[in-house]
Write a protein that holds these residues in place. Structure first.
Motif, PDB file in Angstrom:
ATOM      1  N   ASN A   3       0.724  -1.145  -0.023  1.00 33.23           N
ATOM      2  CA  ASN A   3      -0.189  -0.072  -0.092  1.00 33.23           C
ATOM      3  C   ASN A   3       0.966   1.252   0.110  1.00 33.23           C
ATOM      4  O   ASN A   3       0.249   2.356   0.536  1.00 33.23           O
ATOM      5  CB  ASN A   3      -1.075  -0.127   1.260  1.00 33.23           C
ATOM      6  N   THR A   4       1.922   1.344  -0.605  1.00 35.03           N
ATOM      7  CA  THR A   4       2.943   2.339  -0.629  1.00 35.03           C
ATOM      8  C   THR A   4       2.975   2.642  -2.296  1.00 35.03           C
ATOM      9  O   THR A   4       3.316   1.764  -3.007  1.00 35.03           O
ATOM     10  CB  THR A   4       4.170   2.165  -0.201  1.00 35.03           C
ATOM     11  N   TYR A   5       2.373   3.838  -2.314  1.00 39.51           N
ATOM     12  CA  TYR A   5       2.367   4.370  -3.960  1.00 39.51           C
ATOM     13  C   TYR A   5       2.853   5.660  -4.191  1.00 39.51           C
ATOM     14  O   TYR A   5       2.801   6.742  -3.518  1.00 39.51           O
ATOM     15  CB  TYR A   5       1.141   4.235  -4.534  1.00 39.51           C
ATOM     16  N   THR A   6       4.161   5.673  -4.968  1.00 32.38           N
ATOM     17  CA  THR A   6       4.767   6.862  -5.214  1.00 32.38           C
ATOM     18  C   THR A   6       5.114   7.304  -6.381  1.00 32.38           C
ATOM     19  O   THR A   6       5.051   6.351  -7.464  1.00 32.38           O
ATOM     20  CB  THR A   6       6.182   6.800  -4.579  1.00 32.38           C
ATOM     21  N   GLN A   7       5.438   8.496  -6.901  1.00 24.58           N
ATOM     22  CA  GLN A   7       5.985   8.881  -8.224  1.00 24.58           C
ATOM     23  C   GLN A   7       6.819   9.904  -7.910  1.00 24.58           C
ATOM     24  O   GLN A   7       6.827  11.095  -7.628  1.00 24.58           O
ATOM     25  CB  GLN A   7       4.623   9.592  -8.909  1.00 24.58           C
ATOM     26  N   ILE A   8       8.150   9.557  -7.706  1.00 24.69           N
ATOM     27  CA  ILE A   8       9.357  10.279  -7.435  1.00 24.69           C
ATOM     28  C   ILE A   8      10.322  10.205  -8.741  1.00 24.69           C
ATOM     29  O   ILE A   8      10.861   9.257  -8.961  1.00 24.69           O
ATOM     30  CB  ILE A   8       9.960   9.802  -6.136  1.00 24.69           C
ATOM     31  N   HIS A   9      10.327  11.508  -9.331  1.00 24.31           N
ATOM     32  CA  HIS A   9      11.495  11.464 -10.217  1.00 24.31           C
ATOM     33  C   HIS A   9      12.567  12.328 -10.132  1.00 24.31           C
ATOM     34  O   HIS A   9      12.396  13.758  -9.833  1.00 24.31           O
ATOM     35  CB  HIS A   9      10.779  12.060 -11.695  1.00 24.31           C
ATOM     36  N   ILE A  10      13.887  11.873 -10.220  1.00 24.51           N
ATOM     37  CA  ILE A  10      14.939  12.696  -9.838  1.00 24.51           C
ATOM     38  C   ILE A  10      15.994  12.808 -11.135  1.00 24.51           C
ATOM     39  O   ILE A  10      16.205  11.792 -11.720  1.00 24.51           O
ATOM     40  CB  ILE A  10      15.722  12.201  -8.613  1.00 24.51           C
ATOM     41  N   HIS A  11      16.524  13.846 -11.398  1.00 27.12           N
ATOM     42  CA  HIS A  11      17.468  14.138 -12.335  1.00 27.12           C
ATOM     43  C   HIS A  11      18.599  14.343 -11.713  1.00 27.12           C
ATOM     44  O   HIS A  11      18.930  15.346 -10.713  1.00 27.12           O
ATOM     45  CB  HIS A  11      17.249  15.472 -13.129  1.00 27.12           C
ATOM     46  N   PHE A  12      19.673  13.491 -12.013  1.00 21.02           N
ATOM     47  CA  PHE A  12      20.766  13.646 -11.390  1.00 21.02           C
ATOM     48  C   PHE A  12      22.027  14.205 -12.213  1.00 21.02           C
ATOM     49  O   PHE A  12      21.940  13.673 -13.519  1.00 21.02           O
ATOM     50  CB  PHE A  12      21.558  12.066 -10.954  1.00 21.02           C
ATOM     51  N   ALA A 101      20.894  16.698  -7.679  1.00 21.23           N
ATOM     52  CA  ALA A 101      19.739  15.996  -7.614  1.00 21.23           C
ATOM     53  C   ALA A 101      18.228  16.829  -7.709  1.00 21.23           C
ATOM     54  O   ALA A 101      18.247  17.635  -6.680  1.00 21.23           O
ATOM     55  CB  ALA A 101      19.694  14.944  -6.414  1.00 21.23           C
ATOM     56  N   PHE A 102      17.698  16.917  -8.941  1.00 17.09           N
ATOM     57  CA  PHE A 102      16.444  17.877  -9.029  1.00 17.09           C
ATOM     58  C   PHE A 102      15.294  17.113  -9.242  1.00 17.09           C
ATOM     59  O   PHE A 102      15.150  16.207  -9.996  1.00 17.09           O
ATOM     60  CB  PHE A 102      17.010  18.867 -10.275  1.00 17.09           C
ATOM     61  N   SER A 103      14.396  17.309  -8.707  1.00 14.07           N
ATOM     62  CA  SER A 103      13.159  16.478  -8.961  1.00 14.07           C
ATOM     63  C   SER A 103      12.034  17.328  -9.779  1.00 14.07           C
ATOM     64  O   SER A 103      12.180  18.377  -9.792  1.00 14.07           O
ATOM     65  CB  SER A 103      12.333  16.435  -7.356  1.00 14.07           C
ATOM     66  N   TYR A 104      11.203  16.377 -10.433  1.00 15.21           N
ATOM     67  CA  TYR A 104      10.315  16.881 -11.421  1.00 15.21           C
ATOM     68  C   TYR A 104       9.060  15.990 -11.153  1.00 15.21           C
ATOM     69  O   TYR A 104       9.191  14.906 -10.952  1.00 15.21           O
ATOM     70  CB  TYR A 104      11.083  16.554 -12.792  1.00 15.21           C
ATOM     71  N   SER A 105       7.992  16.656 -11.738  1.00 18.88           N
ATOM     72  CA  SER A 105       6.721  15.989 -12.103  1.00 18.88           C
ATOM     73  C   SER A 105       6.558  15.236 -13.029  1.00 18.88           C
ATOM     74  O   SER A 105       7.276  15.469 -14.252  1.00 18.88           O
ATOM     75  CB  SER A 105       5.513  17.045 -11.893  1.00 18.88           C
ATOM     76  N   LYS A 106       5.720  14.391 -13.189  1.00 18.29           N
ATOM     77  CA  LYS A 106       5.516  13.528 -14.432  1.00 18.29           C
ATOM     78  C   LYS A 106       5.091  14.366 -15.874  1.00 18.29           C
ATOM     79  O   LYS A 106       5.672  14.144 -16.743  1.00 18.29           O
ATOM     80  CB  LYS A 106       4.301  12.652 -14.023  1.00 18.29           C
TER      81      LYS A 106
END
Length: 153
Positions: A3-12, A101-106
């Protein structure tokens, strides 16, 4: 984790030690495949990888069970060992300390993938240092000039 749902996008973004331009076109695709294997073996999803002779960009769908710093430790440590074991260079290979490390949305992923895929084109107009500082400024990250990736003096 059930029951863990994530959407994590990282640009390294990370650089060769002293930003030396030593990643050769002769073996960079093999390096990217090796790094892709590291990412997959840590149960993350590689979305894009590319770079130029002195640095690499990677876009990853991250699973939350592993920290970003732990994944980067594996990528940099294992790929350095692999480069040295394969004797691609006469001298010892090392990645520079640190990374971005930079995060982005879908909704932003297509643009980020396109950006990563066109690294050679971007760096005809902008140096790595300029690019990296632009990222830090865009994401409003405070930084100390003394610790931006160093060039060989």
């Amino acid at each position: 984790m059930a029951n863990t749902y994530t959407q994590i996008h990282i640009h390294f973004v990370f650089a060769v030690k002293f930003r030396q331009a030593i990643i050769s076109n002769d073996w960079k695709d093999e390096l990217y495949k090796y790094i892709a294997g590291i990412i997959k073996s840590n149960n993350h999803k590689l979305l894009a990888i590319n770079g130029v002779a002195d640095h690499i960009h990677i876009l990853v769908g991250i699973r939350p069970a592993q920290s970003i710093s732990d994944l980067m430790k594996h990528i940099k440590q294992d790929s350095s060992k692999w480069i040295n074991k394969n004797n691609f260079l006469k001298n010892h290979f090392e990645w520079q300390e640190g990374y971005g490390a930079f995060s982005y949305s879908k909704s932003q992923l297509n643009a980020v993938v396109n950006y990563i895929q066109n690294q050679e084109l971007h760096h005809q107009k902008k140096t790595f240092r300029e690019e990296y500082i632009d990222f830090l400024d865009k994401f409003e990250i405070d930084y100390d000039e003394r610790f931006i990736f160093k060039e060989l003096i």
